[in-house]
Enzyme design. Structure first.
Site, PDB file in Angstrom:
ATOM      1  N   ARG A 124      -2.659  -2.017  -3.340  1.00  0.00           N
ATOM      2  CA  ARG A 124      -3.818  -1.145  -3.179  1.00  0.00           C
ATOM      3  C   ARG A 124      -3.653   0.002  -4.183  1.00  0.00           C
ATOM      4  O   ARG A 124      -2.659   0.723  -4.152  1.00  0.00           O
ATOM      5  CB  ARG A 124      -3.836  -0.597  -1.760  1.00  0.00           C
ATOM      6  CG  ARG A 124      -5.002   0.319  -1.509  1.00  0.00           C
ATOM      7  CD  ARG A 124      -5.006   0.783  -0.082  1.00  0.00           C
ATOM      8  NE  ARG A 124      -6.096   1.701   0.140  1.00  0.00           N
ATOM      9  CZ  ARG A 124      -6.295   2.326   1.284  1.00  0.00           C
ATOM     10  NH1 ARG A 124      -5.486   2.117   2.297  1.00  0.00           N
ATOM     11  NH2 ARG A 124      -7.308   3.142   1.420  1.00  0.00           N
ATOM     12  N   GLU A 151      -7.761  -4.066   5.699  1.00  0.00           N
ATOM     13  CA  GLU A 151      -7.596  -3.807   4.261  1.00  0.00           C
ATOM     14  C   GLU A 151      -6.542  -4.736   3.659  1.00  0.00           C
ATOM     15  O   GLU A 151      -6.696  -5.210   2.536  1.00  0.00           O
ATOM     16  CB  GLU A 151      -7.199  -2.338   4.045  1.00  0.00           C
ATOM     17  CG  GLU A 151      -8.359  -1.395   4.340  1.00  0.00           C
ATOM     18  CD  GLU A 151      -7.929   0.030   4.571  1.00  0.00           C
ATOM     19  OE1 GLU A 151      -7.209   0.288   5.567  1.00  0.00           O
ATOM     20  OE2 GLU A 151      -8.299   0.898   3.772  1.00  0.00           O
ATOM     21  N   ASN A 203       0.890  -1.160   0.000  1.00  0.00           N
ATOM     22  CA  ASN A 203       0.000   0.000   0.000  1.00  0.00           C
ATOM     23  C   ASN A 203       0.931   1.213   0.000  1.00  0.00           C
ATOM     24  O   ASN A 203       1.426   1.634   1.040  1.00  0.00           O
ATOM     25  CB  ASN A 203      -0.867  -0.053   1.265  1.00  0.00           C
ATOM     26  CG  ASN A 203      -1.781   1.147   1.409  1.00  0.00           C
ATOM     27  OD1 ASN A 203      -1.772   2.047   0.556  1.00  0.00           O
ATOM     28  ND2 ASN A 203      -2.545   1.180   2.479  1.00  0.00           N
ATOM     29  N   HIS A 221     -11.952   4.122   0.053  1.00  0.00           N
ATOM     30  CA  HIS A 221     -11.918   3.213   1.209  1.00  0.00           C
ATOM     31  C   HIS A 221     -12.658   1.903   0.911  1.00  0.00           C
ATOM     32  O   HIS A 221     -13.149   1.228   1.817  1.00  0.00           O
ATOM     33  CB  HIS A 221     -12.532   3.863   2.468  1.00  0.00           C
ATOM     34  CG  HIS A 221     -11.681   4.945   3.051  1.00  0.00           C
ATOM     35  ND1 HIS A 221     -12.195   6.152   3.492  1.00  0.00           N
ATOM     36  CD2 HIS A 221     -10.355   5.012   3.269  1.00  0.00           C
ATOM     37  CE1 HIS A 221     -11.211   6.905   3.951  1.00  0.00           C
ATOM     38  NE2 HIS A 221     -10.084   6.245   3.831  1.00  0.00           N
ATOM     39  N   ARG A 229      -7.384  16.762   6.097  1.00  0.00           N
ATOM     40  CA  ARG A 229      -8.171  17.178   4.928  1.00  0.00           C
ATOM     41  C   ARG A 229      -9.470  17.831   5.375  1.00  0.00           C
ATOM     42  O   ARG A 229     -10.059  17.426   6.376  1.00  0.00           O
ATOM     43  CB  ARG A 229      -8.502  15.973   4.044  1.00  0.00           C
ATOM     44  CG  ARG A 229      -7.292  15.343   3.399  1.00  0.00           C
ATOM     45  CD  ARG A 229      -7.671  14.103   2.609  1.00  0.00           C
ATOM     46  NE  ARG A 229      -6.807  12.983   2.944  1.00  0.00           N
ATOM     47  CZ  ARG A 229      -7.090  11.715   2.708  1.00  0.00           C
ATOM     48  NH1 ARG A 229      -8.229  11.383   2.133  1.00  0.00           N
ATOM     49  NH2 ARG A 229      -6.250  10.767   3.053  1.00  0.00           N
TER      50      ARG A 229
END
Ligand code: ADP
Length: 406
Positions: free
Chosen positions: A101, A390, A16, A189, A249
């Protein structure tokens, strides 16, 4: 690759790669079994003072190294360093494949895909849709193709889980030509949500078939409305900047603010982008940190308190919006770093959602549930803590793609 190859004790590597870090996991891939993690870790601080750490599944540190800024660890060097550490730690066991990913699969990729030249070219063409993430995701794929050309590589997309969303949900109210040029809601996500959807039937049957909002609250954060385990809507849209306030963010922002920042405050597009991605959210509002643990310890400071209140307020408002999109809500699931670990955030969100029928069970919330509300989940809205995975999802996808090829 025949499925027989999996009877040898083979390993899967999962990567990732982000703008300043490369996270990795190595899995044992035995035929007919769920992939089992051997170790995981990351190189973070790439481009500055880089730090490598590798841990066993129980959290025990099995490798660590720090570099100074002067040693210039860039992405390419980080990959070389990672492969130098991995080689002896694989103990001669063959690598079966590498999974990546990849943030953006565009409109085409609704499933993970085995990478070849044509796929890589298509994924590169999607870089303008995710310029801060996609190039970093693709760089290790290219490097591995160069050094290990025979190693199968699989791209797994953060956008894929949201592919089935209705056109009404996916389009912005923009001119058709702009929509057709790819400016639409994609959602992100997806690997986390897919993992959660896969375990919901084991958590409670009502969650598997019902209307559920999953709150992935990590450094990045979003909500996904799921009905029967399928994505119906999400707070993230065209980019990973939309929706909730996050660590750094801003989340949803009146587009007029962007014009104002540039026209009146004289920020360049690059400066604006940097501010909205890196200097906003919990960090920008508090002026203290993007780390929830630190913010909770300093929550008596007025700016920190306000930042936390705004963070929760935005989650509560978006839950209302997604509940409306599904015509009701049966359950809420918290996951990722903050969702799994911060009982205060869960309690404050549920307090704001009492109107939907949630009744917090304080004791079970402190114990991380899994169910953290009062009442029978088959009868009243319930809230849950469900850990995400994940990397495990990536590993399962890689095995599935290899099996389909056999
Ligand atoms: P990423 O998006 O980088 O994968 P994570 O899912 O690891 O992020 O979540 C990171 C966030 O989780 C940080 O804000 C961190 O402070 C928060 N977090 C991690 N552990 C705890 C904890 N025990 N209590 C509160 N917050 C935590």
């Amino acid at each position: 690759m025949s499925s027989g190859a999996q009877t040898v004790q083979s390993l899967l590597l999962v990567l990732n790669a982000g703008s300043s870090s490369i996270k990795f996991s190595v899995f044992d891939a035995r035929a007919g079994q769920e992939p089992a993690e051997c170790f995981h870790g990351q190189i973070e601080g790439i481009g500055g003072a880089a730090h490598f750490i590798a841990k066993a599944p129980g959290g025990q540190v099995v490798g660590e190294h720090r570099w100074t800024e002067a040693e210039h660890v860039d992405h390419q060097k980080a990959l070389v360093l990672l492969s130098e550490w991995l080689t002896p730690h694989l103990q001669g066991r063959p690598l079966l494949a590498c999974g990546h990913r990849v943030v953006h699969g565009g409109r085409r990729y609704a499933q993970p895909v085995l990478i070849d030249d044509a796929v890589l070219t298509e994924l590169e063409a999607l870089c303008p849709l995710a310029p801060l993430h996609q190039p970093h995701n693709l760089a290790p794929i290219r490097a591995i193709r160069e050094h290990l050309p025979d190693l199968p590589q699989v791209a797994c997309f953060d956008t894929a889980f949201h592919h089935g969303q209705d056109e009404v949900v996916q389009q912005f109210a923009l001119p058709r030509a702009v929509t057709e040029a790819g400016v639409r809601r994609y959602g992100f996500h997806g690997l986390s949500y897919e993992h959660i959807a896969s375990v919901l039937p084991k958590v409670h049957p009502r969650l598997a078939s019902g209307r559920v909002i999953v709150a992935h609250l990590g450094n990045g954060a979003s909500l996904c409305a799921m009905h029967g385990g399928r994505s119906v809507a999400s707070t993230m849209g065209f980019s990973a900047l939309d929706g909730l306030a996050m660590g750094t963010r801003c989340g949803t922002l009146d587009a007029g603010v962007v014009f104002h920042l540039q026209r009146e405050m004289k920020l360049t597009p690059e400066q604006t982008e940097h501010m909205l991605y890196h200097d906003s959210g919990l960090l920008g509002m508090s002026g203290v940190s993007n780390d929830m643990r630190e913010l909770r310890t300093r929550s008596s400071e007025p700016q920190v308190r306000l930042a936390l209140d705004i963070y929760v307020h935005r989650i509560v408002r978006e839950i209302g919006s997604l509940a409306a999109a599904m015509g009701g809500l049966d359950a809420l699931v918290f996951t990722a770093g903050i969702g799994e670990n911060d009982a205060d955030t869960r309690a404050e969100v549920l307090d704001g959602c009492r109107w939907l029928g949630f009744m917090l069970d304080v004791r079970r919330n402190a114990a991380r549930g899994p169910c953290i509300t009062e009442g029978d989940p088959a009868q009243v809205p319930s809230a849950w803590v469900v850990p995400t995975d994940e990397e495990g999802m990536l590993a399962r996808h890689v095995l599935k793609v290899l099996a389909a090829r056999a």
